[in-house]
Design a protein around this motif. Structure first.
Motif, PDB file in Angstrom:
ATOM      1  N   ILE C 481      46.654  57.452  21.633  1.00 14.18           N
ATOM      2  CA  ILE C 481      48.075  56.985  21.965  1.00 14.18           C
ATOM      3  C   ILE C 481      48.204  55.568  21.779  1.00 14.18           C
ATOM      4  CG2 ILE C 481      49.375  56.742  24.120  1.00 14.18           C
ATOM      5  CD1 ILE C 481      47.712  59.489  25.340  1.00 14.18           C
ATOM      6  N   PHE C 482      47.134  54.764  22.163  1.00 11.14           N
ATOM      7  CA  PHE C 482      47.668  53.423  22.392  1.00 11.14           C
ATOM      8  C   PHE C 482      47.194  52.459  21.057  1.00 11.14           C
ATOM      9  CE2 PHE C 482      47.174  54.635  26.787  1.00 11.14           C
ATOM     10  CZ  PHE C 482      48.445  54.326  27.278  1.00 11.14           C
ATOM     11  N   MET C 483      46.284  52.948  20.388  1.00  9.41           N
ATOM     12  CA  MET C 483      45.922  52.058  19.265  1.00  9.41           C
ATOM     13  C   MET C 483      47.043  52.028  18.197  1.00  9.41           C
ATOM     14  SD  MET C 483      43.408  50.104  18.465  1.00  9.41           S
ATOM     15  CE  MET C 483      41.978  50.480  18.805  1.00  9.41           C
ATOM     16  N   PRO C 484      47.884  52.943  17.687  1.00 13.09           N
ATOM     17  CA  PRO C 484      48.736  52.942  17.001  1.00 13.09           C
ATOM     18  C   PRO C 484      49.722  52.040  17.357  1.00 13.09           C
ATOM     19  CG  PRO C 484      48.245  55.236  17.157  1.00 13.09           C
ATOM     20  CD  PRO C 484      47.336  54.489  18.300  1.00 13.09           C
ATOM     21  N   MET C 485      50.264  52.016  18.859  1.00 10.93           N
ATOM     22  CA  MET C 485      50.871  51.243  19.465  1.00 10.93           C
ATOM     23  C   MET C 485      50.973  49.642  19.057  1.00 10.93           C
ATOM     24  SD  MET C 485      51.687  52.538  23.202  1.00 10.93           S
ATOM     25  CE  MET C 485      52.324  54.203  23.277  1.00 10.93           C
ATOM     26  N   PHE C 486      49.675  49.157  18.698  1.00 12.42           N
ATOM     27  CA  PHE C 486      49.508  47.724  18.358  1.00 12.42           C
ATOM     28  C   PHE C 486      50.228  47.689  16.822  1.00 12.42           C
ATOM     29  CE2 PHE C 486      45.643  47.742  20.980  1.00 12.42           C
ATOM     30  CZ  PHE C 486      46.028  46.874  21.848  1.00 12.42           C
ATOM     31  N   ALA C 487      50.031  48.832  16.199  1.00 14.76           N
ATOM     32  CA  ALA C 487      50.621  48.538  14.790  1.00 14.76           C
ATOM     33  C   ALA C 487      52.299  48.526  14.835  1.00 14.76           C
ATOM     34  CB  ALA C 487      50.275  49.650  13.706  1.00 14.76           C
ATOM     35  N   GLN C 488      52.799  49.500  15.824  1.00 14.00           N
ATOM     36  CA  GLN C 488      54.258  49.368  16.008  1.00 14.00           C
ATOM     37  C   GLN C 488      54.677  48.247  16.435  1.00 14.00           C
ATOM     38  OE1 GLN C 488      54.608  52.729  18.727  1.00 14.00           O
ATOM     39  NE2 GLN C 488      55.465  53.975  16.904  1.00 14.00           N
ATOM     40  N   GLY C 489      54.122  47.572  17.476  1.00 13.15           N
ATOM     41  CA  GLY C 489      54.398  46.429  18.000  1.00 13.15           C
ATOM     42  C   GLY C 489      54.388  45.366  16.991  1.00 13.15           C
ATOM     43  N   MET C 490      53.505  45.063  16.185  1.00 15.82           N
ATOM     44  CA  MET C 490      53.245  44.098  15.372  1.00 15.82           C
ATOM     45  C   MET C 490      54.303  44.344  14.058  1.00 15.82           C
ATOM     46  SD  MET C 490      49.774  42.777  14.840  1.00 15.82           S
ATOM     47  CE  MET C 490      48.732  44.366  15.194  1.00 15.82           C
ATOM     48  N   ALA C 491      54.883  45.778  13.913  1.00 12.26           N
ATOM     49  CA  ALA C 491      56.102  46.008  12.895  1.00 12.26           C
ATOM     50  C   ALA C 491      57.128  45.508  13.619  1.00 12.26           C
ATOM     51  CB  ALA C 491      55.736  47.233  12.524  1.00 12.26           C
ATOM     52  N   GLY C 492      57.414  45.441  14.891  1.00 17.55           N
ATOM     53  CA  GLY C 492      58.587  44.732  15.520  1.00 17.55           C
ATOM     54  C   GLY C 492      59.264  45.839  16.267  1.00 17.55           C
ATOM     55  N   MET C 493      58.519  46.971  16.760  1.00 18.36           N
ATOM     56  CA  MET C 493      59.312  48.055  17.428  1.00 18.36           C
ATOM     57  C   MET C 493      59.351  47.378  18.817  1.00 18.36           C
ATOM     58  SD  MET C 493      58.373  51.879  18.103  1.00 18.36           S
ATOM     59  CE  MET C 493      58.605  52.451  16.566  1.00 18.36           C
ATOM     60  N   SER C 494      60.511  47.519  19.319  1.00 18.29           N
ATOM     61  CA  SER C 494      60.840  47.135  20.817  1.00 18.29           C
ATOM     62  C   SER C 494      60.511  48.199  21.897  1.00 18.29           C
ATOM     63  CB  SER C 494      62.372  46.396  20.902  1.00 18.29           C
ATOM     64  OG  SER C 494      62.404  45.760  21.917  1.00 18.29           O
ATOM     65  N   ARG C 495      60.380  47.472  22.903  1.00 20.92           N
ATOM     66  CA  ARG C 495      60.133  48.453  24.127  1.00 20.92           C
ATOM     67  C   ARG C 495      61.477  49.202  24.505  1.00 20.92           C
ATOM     68  NH1 ARG C 495      57.140  45.077  28.939  1.00 20.92           N
ATOM     69  NH2 ARG C 495      57.300  46.919  29.991  1.00 20.92           N
ATOM     70  N   ARG C 496      61.429  50.016  25.513  1.00 29.18           N
ATOM     71  CA  ARG C 496      62.424  50.598  26.168  1.00 29.18           C
ATOM     72  C   ARG C 496      63.823  50.990  25.440  1.00 29.18           C
ATOM     73  NH1 ARG C 496      61.627  45.792  30.314  1.00 29.18           N
ATOM     74  NH2 ARG C 496      60.171  46.964  31.786  1.00 29.18           N
ATOM     75  N   MET C 497      63.268  51.781  24.081  1.00 35.08           N
ATOM     76  CA  MET C 497      64.570  52.401  23.460  1.00 35.08           C
ATOM     77  C   MET C 497      64.186  53.778  23.366  1.00 35.08           C
ATOM     78  SD  MET C 497      64.857  49.727  20.230  1.00 35.08           S
ATOM     79  CE  MET C 497      63.218  50.124  19.604  1.00 35.08           C
ATOM     80  N   SER C 498      65.225  54.619  23.910  1.00 34.27           N
ATOM     81  CA  SER C 498      65.162  55.902  24.330  1.00 34.27           C
ATOM     82  C   SER C 498      64.978  56.739  23.014  1.00 34.27           C
ATOM     83  CB  SER C 498      66.254  56.437  24.925  1.00 34.27           C
ATOM     84  OG  SER C 498      67.415  56.404  24.226  1.00 34.27           O
ATOM     85  N   ASP C 499      65.314  56.409  21.787  1.00 33.42           N
ATOM     86  CA  ASP C 499      65.232  56.947  20.391  1.00 33.42           C
ATOM     87  C   ASP C 499      64.016  56.545  19.884  1.00 33.42           C
ATOM     88  OD1 ASP C 499      65.820  54.341  19.814  1.00 33.42           O
ATOM     89  OD2 ASP C 499      67.690  54.754  18.654  1.00 33.42           O
ATOM     90  N   GLY C 500      63.168  55.712  20.235  1.00 33.01           N
ATOM     91  CA  GLY C 500      62.035  55.506  19.800  1.00 33.01           C
ATOM     92  C   GLY C 500      62.077  54.409  18.610  1.00 33.01           C
ATOM     93  N   GLY C 501      63.282  53.795  18.584  1.00 30.50           N
ATOM     94  CA  GLY C 501      63.430  52.689  17.655  1.00 30.50           C
ATOM     95  C   GLY C 501      64.225  53.257  16.389  1.00 30.50           C
ATOM     96  N   ALA C 502      64.804  54.665  16.323  1.00 33.20           N
ATOM     97  CA  ALA C 502      65.319  55.033  15.387  1.00 33.20           C
ATOM     98  C   ALA C 502      66.543  54.291  14.893  1.00 33.20           C
ATOM     99  CB  ALA C 502      65.784  56.355  15.590  1.00 33.20           C
ATOM    100  N   THR C 503      67.367  53.352  15.855  1.00 30.39           N
ATOM    101  CA  THR C 503      68.407  52.745  15.434  1.00 30.39           C
ATOM    102  C   THR C 503      68.167  51.788  14.569  1.00 30.39           C
ATOM    103  OG1 THR C 503      69.034  53.168  17.765  1.00 30.39           O
ATOM    104  CG2 THR C 503      70.533  51.411  16.557  1.00 30.39           C
ATOM    105  N   TYR C 504      66.800  51.180  14.674  1.00 34.03           N
ATOM    106  CA  TYR C 504      66.563  50.156  13.761  1.00 34.03           C
ATOM    107  C   TYR C 504      65.662  50.431  12.526  1.00 34.03           C
ATOM    108  CZ  TYR C 504      68.371  47.761  17.622  1.00 34.03           C
ATOM    109  OH  TYR C 504      69.256  47.270  18.552  1.00 34.03           O
ATOM    110  N   SER C 505      65.580  51.746  12.382  1.00 34.68           N
ATOM    111  CA  SER C 505      64.570  52.338  11.240  1.00 34.68           C
ATOM    112  C   SER C 505      65.357  52.093   9.754  1.00 34.68           C
ATOM    113  CB  SER C 505      64.192  53.675  11.695  1.00 34.68           C
ATOM    114  OG  SER C 505      64.930  54.691  11.485  1.00 34.68           O
ATOM    115  N   LEU C 506      64.452  52.343   8.782  1.00 32.39           N
ATOM    116  CA  LEU C 506      65.043  52.512   7.412  1.00 32.39           C
ATOM    117  C   LEU C 506      65.624  53.793   7.268  1.00 32.39           C
ATOM    118  CD1 LEU C 506      62.259  51.022   5.374  1.00 32.39           C
ATOM    119  CD2 LEU C 506      64.634  50.176   5.420  1.00 32.39           C
ATOM    120  N   ALA C 507      65.373  54.716   8.090  1.00 33.34           N
ATOM    121  CA  ALA C 507      65.880  56.089   8.002  1.00 33.34           C
ATOM    122  C   ALA C 507      67.295  56.100   8.401  1.00 33.34           C
ATOM    123  CB  ALA C 507      64.942  57.160   8.743  1.00 33.34           C
ATOM    124  N   ASN C 508      67.873  54.996   9.158  1.00 37.43           N
ATOM    125  CA  ASN C 508      69.178  54.802   9.762  1.00 37.43           C
ATOM    126  C   ASN C 508      69.980  54.414   8.563  1.00 37.43           C
ATOM    127  OD1 ASN C 508      71.604  54.591  10.973  1.00 37.43           O
ATOM    128  ND2 ASN C 508      70.698  53.440  12.785  1.00 37.43           N
TER     129      ASN C 508
END
Lengths: 159, 409, 612
Positions: C481-508
């Motif tokens: 659960i928690f190890m990948p979150m370090f990677a996500q955080g360093m990639a710039g994923m912000s907390r408290r987003m109900s879509d898990g960051g989809a708004t700021y993803s390349l897929a958008n």
């Protein structure tokens, strides 16, 4: 208050003291009001004078009414209160400092002094505090109740 | 099972449990009030000039209450000293005195000091010209009247400046250029508040116009008829689709009728019939209330304000009429009024809660159930009074600091 | 086992003695199990509530993980339930709305911290174990103890009820920053504040009680440096609660005033919400809330971790069969930790526009506080050296605590420097960091404590096999659960987003032009794997729950009062301990961890065993 202070004479002395302290407190209040009515002064000066009088009054209440004067040898009370006021001062002081230390544009040279001060406060203070605490707390809890004086002298013995 | 050291102190710490516990509790109380003090200092240092509405406090009452509390603090320790001498009657005497002082303190605070403030208003206007005009109207007579401080012919601005610099610009209450400059700025921009008591106002009397009945609202005809009859209308006419105006209602009744008829499926429109003069001293009025929109008109058309410091020497205050369309903000001296009053009511309210709790504990210790401990174990009861005393002195201590920071500085 | 025979003999003698005084001890069911003043019953009440709320809080986040992995899709099984319970405007068609996500997010934090870990780690184990370990008959103020529990209970009730009021529970995060928390029109935040005031009151009463007990109720001979490390940890924790919680209570009262009486302590002048001026006087300071909040919430971190460290120290000493290495260093470190915890709080606020000087100050103190933490961890690690380690379930959890807490602590260093915090602030890196401290840290310690003291509470052991299943699955999924979150955080994923960051993803498609900074598919894909691990983690707790209840009646019976051959005083009592705990007079003659003393008859010398 310890039992040695329970003699009737001492109580009479205490009661006289209580009346006197009551008088001092009333006088302090009156002086505060009088100063406010009679003199107009800049706020910092007024704050210093007003809080100084309040501190004196508070000192009397703590020392006499709360008979801290006769309890100050009790490590737990003194220690807790010192700690509390330390943290209170830290809270107030650091909040004020944070709010007062506005960010400046451009590169700021942070004086080594502040880092050193933080290190001193952060290391030396708790370290000395800890040494003191452990030293004071190392007194053995007597299996039988000894005379209060004797306990400091007894060195901790390891079995 | 017997818990040790409930009465006799433990030899190495020198404390019995109760005393240790109360000192620890007081430590947390220091942090509680300490945090509020810190908030006070931070908010005050950060306050914009002219918003720290201090000099409105009644110092006489505050000082009187301080002494009442000091006396109670002294009485409680005397009660303990009597117990130490084994004198229960003496204890009762001093304890009743303590309770009397504590009750007096609360009575003064809750039935005089606070209600006085809840009826006193500050009114901020949205137009500097109207502000100057209002001041001119209100203080003309006073400003021309010779007094000790103000010689005859002093201008209205100078007269107002006299008490506004101690009230809102207390930071430099020595009258140095700083506070004068701040006052001038506030005067010129019209951000000074008019303060006084509202002696009366003109409130709307409302016409309730009942329109079409919506048959699809899920209400039966009979229920709708009942509703319209209860509101004083013609049932048949309403259901036929005709509009009618109910009799003139005051605001609350109109709102009730609007709600009830709306529930019954009628289309309801409110409009102002006329304004009626009311002589009253309202409590807790706020801007949204007076400005509330009723068919495009405000609920209160104007207020009659008796200005502070405008008495003619015989207790008659100068009244001015202020139209609500000029009012940008209106507030009694309640917590909402300003940050100062907010923190004032919070700290003193919390302190008063402590006093109230203390009174309850003291009464318990005066009742037979509390006194039974004395007859069983005198030392335990004495200790109990001592620990209570420690709490009570702390409450006194807090007030000793509250008095200068809330009333004087 | 001649000791045991002796103990049983005394027990009978005392029981006879007890019977004579039994009249006023005969309490009804309600007084014995519900409104009890006995510290052990209260401890178990706290423990039960704490574990239940830990589970509930975890369920909240498991539901939220669905929204992050599959935003906009209906939640299977749980979705219809949410819709039925909370109304179809918050969970339309079983899809989690953003408001509900906020509600769950805020309440997950609040429940885990204030209603889960504090009661389970501090109050439950503290209540049950501390009086036993110091040789006391009960807490110093039993009735205050009961009041503390019921204040906690009502706080929990208020918090739980707030889910069902219109608009739902608090939505402004567990930090409840103003002005957001003040201007949210629903009542959830008001409930939250009242609930918090109750919880804080409970903690204050508890802290006073713990301190008075530890100071004044130690058995004869139990000197300060003979206290087990767990008691020291609880002592410092209680001090932290006593002195750090009141500022939050004050802040809570101020925010309550802001919400109910419309003051503006935390609302600045000229605040505009939704295009409208807010009708308040203004002049408040939003930063004041943050200061008062973090003045509590940083020490709160140590409130969460110190009891865990204490539990782990007990278990490691017991299962390595040798004394804790550097006991005095541990005690000194924990005292320093407690002191420093009060002057580091503004490192949570680097992004609020602090000046450089004060930043330097807080950065220095923040890094200093890692020194005692590292000393504690090192002492515990060195304690393993040369020990003949017994790998039972509590020991496995205790051993896992060390590297997990180590990861959590070391990844905190970049957050302590304000220059690197600027990049990592409010990202998933922060989430991973503090969850490594509290989840596989404290919660593993809680599990360890449950397995370790369960025989004392019930007289039966929990199943070793299912304990191991629980341990290994929890350890693996926790890291997944928690190890990948370090990677996500360093990639710039912000907390408290109900879509898990989809708004700021390349897929958008909106981000088609973005060349730098949008979240890659790999990073977004981690959301799914993390969520899967989170649900597996939920399943992994089932063996524990069943094991816990099943073992109460059917677990392997322990044949002595001291099944782990431990030295501390709680094992001197009968099993389970009766009201009043000890049946013989307790005197302490030894240091807490005298395992494998050269020349001794057995490999452990209990504290109450007289020296020759």
């Amino acid at each position: 208050m310890s039992d040695s202070h329970d003699s009737p004479d001492f109580l009479q002395y205490l009661i006289r003291l209580f009346y006197m302290v009551g008088g001092v407190l009333v006088a302090g209040t009156l002086i505060t009001v009088l100063i406010d009515v009679m003199f107009h002064m800049p706020l910092p000066l007024a704050a210093i004078i007003g809080l100084a009088i309040a501190l004196v009054k508070a000192g009397f209440v703590v020392a006499i009414f709360m008979h801290y004067k006769w309890d100050k040898k009790l490590l737990m009370i003194t220690g807790t209160m010192i700690l509390t006021f330390l943290f209170f001062a830290g809270m107030m002081g650091l909040i004020m400092w944070t709010e007062g230390d506005a960010p400046k544009l451009g590169r700021a040279e942070v004086s080594v002094f502040w880092a050193a001060a933080a290190a001193l406060l952060g290391l030396a203070l708790p370290a000395s505090f800890t040494v003191l605490t452990i030293k004071l707390m190392s007194q053995p809890a007597p299996v039988e109740a000894p005379a209060p004086k004797a306990k400091r002298a007894v060195k901790k013995k390891k079995s | 099972m017997e818990i040790p050291y409930t009465v006799k102190p433990r030899p190495d710490t020198g404390l019995y449990n109760g005393k240790l516990g109360i000192w620890l509790f007081l430590a947390s109380e220091v942090m509680l009030f300490g945090a509020l003090f810190s908030s006070y200092v931070l908010l005050r240092v950060g306050a914009e000039s002219g918003t720290w509405s201090m000099g409105l406090m009644n110092i006489t009452v505050g000082a009187g209450n301080t002494m009442v509390l000091i006396a109670s603090s002294m009485f409680v320790v005397l009660a303990w000293a009597e117990l130490k001498q084994g004198n229960l009657a003496g204890y009762k005497k001093w304890k009743w005195a303590t309770i009397a002082c504590a009750v007096l303190f609360l009575v003064v605070k809750w039935s005089y000091e606070w209600p006085q403030k809840f009826k006193h208003y500050d009114v901020w206007l949205n137009d500097a010209a109207v502000v100057h005009d209002s001041f001119e109207k209100g203080y003309r007579k006073t400003a021309l009247r010779p007094t000790d401080e103000a010689p005859k012919g002093v201008s209205v601005k100078e007269h107002v400046e006299g008490f506004y610099t101690t009230r809102y610009f207390k930071e430099q209450s020595d009258g140095s250029d700083g506070s004068k400059a701040q006052f001038k700025k506030a005067w010129d921009s019209g951000t000074l508040a008019l303060s006084g008591h509202i002696n009366g106002y003109e409130e709307a009397v409302i016409n309730v116009q009942v329109g079409e009945w919506n048959a699809d609202a899920g209400v039966t005809q009979d229920e709708a008829k009942e509703a319209i009859t209860a509101a004083g209308g013609e049932a048949d006419q309403a259901l036929d689709g005709g509009t009618q105006v109910l009799k003139e209602l005051d605001y609350d009744a109109a709102k009730r009728a609007e709600y009830a008829l709306g529930q019954a499926g009628f289309k309801v429109t409110l409009s102002v019939a006329r304004y009626e003069k009311v002589e009253a001293h309202p409590w807790f009025w706020r801007t949204p209330r007076v400005n509330e929109d009723i068919g495009g008109k405000p609920r209160v058309q104007s207020i009659i304000l008796a200005l502070d410091h405008s008495d003619d020497g015989e207790g008659h205050y100068e009244e001015i009429e202020i139209e609500t369309r000029h009012i940008s903000r209106l507030s009694a001296y309640e917590p909402k009024h300003s940050t100062f009053f907010g923190i004032y009511y919070t700290i003193t309210g919390l302190h008063a809660a402590h006093v109230l709790g203390g009174i309850i504990v003291m009464l318990y210790n005066m009742l037979p159930i509390g006194l039974a401990v004395w007859h069983k174990d005198r030392e335990r009861f004495t200790n109990r009074i001592e620990t209570f005393g420690l709490f009570w002195h702390f409450v006194d201590l807090v007030w000793i600091f509250l008095f200068p920071i809330l009333y004087i500085l | 086992m001649s000791d045991k025979a002796e103990a049983t003999g005394t027990q009978e003698a005392v029981e006879v003695h007890h019977d004579e005084h039994e009249e006023h001890h005969a309490h009804s069911f309600w007084r014995t199990y519900v409104f009890s003043t006995d510290h052990k019953v209260i401890g178990m009440q706290y423990g039960f509530c704490g574990l239940a709320f830990l589970f509930f809080g975890y369920c909240l986040i498991a539901t939220m993980r669905w929204s992050m992995a599959y935003d906009g899709q209906a939640i299977p099984f749980v979705g219809p339930l949410l819709e039925a319970l909370l109304g179809n405007n918050v969970a339309p068609g079983g899809v989690m709305s953003a408001e509900l996500y906020n509600v769950f997010g805020a309440m997950h934090g609040t429940i885990m911290v204030f209603m889960g870990i504090v009661p389970a780690a501090f109050a439950a184990f503290g209540n049950y174990v501390v009086p036993l370990q110091i040789g006391a008959v009960d807490m110093a103020f039993p009735r205050v103890n009961m009041a503390s529990f019921w204040a906690f209970f009502f706080g929990c009730v208020i918090m739980s009820v707030s889910f069902f009021i219109p608009g739902g529970a608090a939505q402004a995060g567990w930090t409840s920053y103003s002005p957001l928390a003040t201007v949210i029109p629903t009542d959830g935040q008001t409930y939250w504040l009242i609930g918090m005031v109750m919880l804080i009151t409970s903690s204050l009463l508890g802290a006073v009680n713990f301190l008075a007990t530890i100071i004044n109720m130690r058995a004869p001979g139990m000197t300060w440096l003979r206290l087990p490390f767990f008691v020291w940890a609880q002592f410092i924790t209680a001090f932290l609660l006593l002195l750090a919680f009141p500022p939050l209570e004050a802040a809570g009262i101020l925010q309550l005033m802001d919400r109910v009486l419309e003051t503006s302590f935390f609302l600045p002048t000229g605040l505009v919400v939704g295009g409208q001026d807010v009708d308040v006087s203004g002049g408040g300071s939003p930063l004041l809330w943050q200061h008062l909040f973090w003045f509590l919430a940083h020490p709160e971190v140590y409130v969460l971790i110190l009891p865990g460290m204490g539990i782990v120290a007990e278990i490691i000493a017991n299962n390595t069969r040798k004394p804790i290495w550097g006991y005095k260093f541990l005690v000194g470190s924990v005292v320093v930790l407690g002191f420093l915890a009060f002057i580091v709080w503004a490192h949570h606020m680097y992004m609020t526009g602090m000046g450089t000087v004060i930043s330097a100050f807080f950065q220095t103190t923040t890094l200093l506080i890692s020194i005692p933490s590292v000393i504690i961890l090192t002492c515990l690690l060195i304690s393993l050296w040369g020990g003949s380690i017994r790998f039972n379930t509590p020991m496995l959890f205790a051993l896992a605590f060390l590297p997990m807490f180590g990861i959590g602590g070391l990844t905190g260093l970049p957050l302590g420097f304000n220059f690197s915090d600027v990049a990592l602030h409010d990202s998933y890196y922060v989430i991973a960091h503090f969850h490594y401290v509290v989840a596989p840290g404290t919660i593993f310690a809680i599990f360890a404590g449950v397995y370790y003291w369960f025989p004392k509470m019930t007289g039966r052991k929990m199943s070793e096999f299912w304990g191991r299943v629980h341990f290994w699955s929890s350890l693996i999924f926790m890291n997944l659960i928690f190890m990948p979150m370090f990677a996500q955080g360093m990639a710039g994923m912000s907390r408290r987003m109900s879509d898990g960051g989809a708004t700021y993803s390349l897929a958008n498609p909106d981000n088609a032009d973005v060349t730098v900074g949008a979240l890659s598919d790999t990073i977004m894909g981690l959301n799914v794997s993390i969520s899967a691990a989170a649900w597996a983690m939920l399943v992994a707790q089932v063996p524990f729950i069943i094991n816990l209840f099943w073992s109460v009646k059917h677990g392997e019976k322990v044949e002595s009062d001291n099944p782990w051959q431990a030295t501390t005083l709680e094992w001197e009592t009968p099993t389970p301990p009766p009201h009043g705990n000890f049946i013989k007079e307790i005197k302490v003659y030894r240091d807490p961890y005298e395992y494998s003393v050269p020349g001794a008859r057995k490999d452990f010398s209990p504290q109450a065993q007289p020296a020759k």
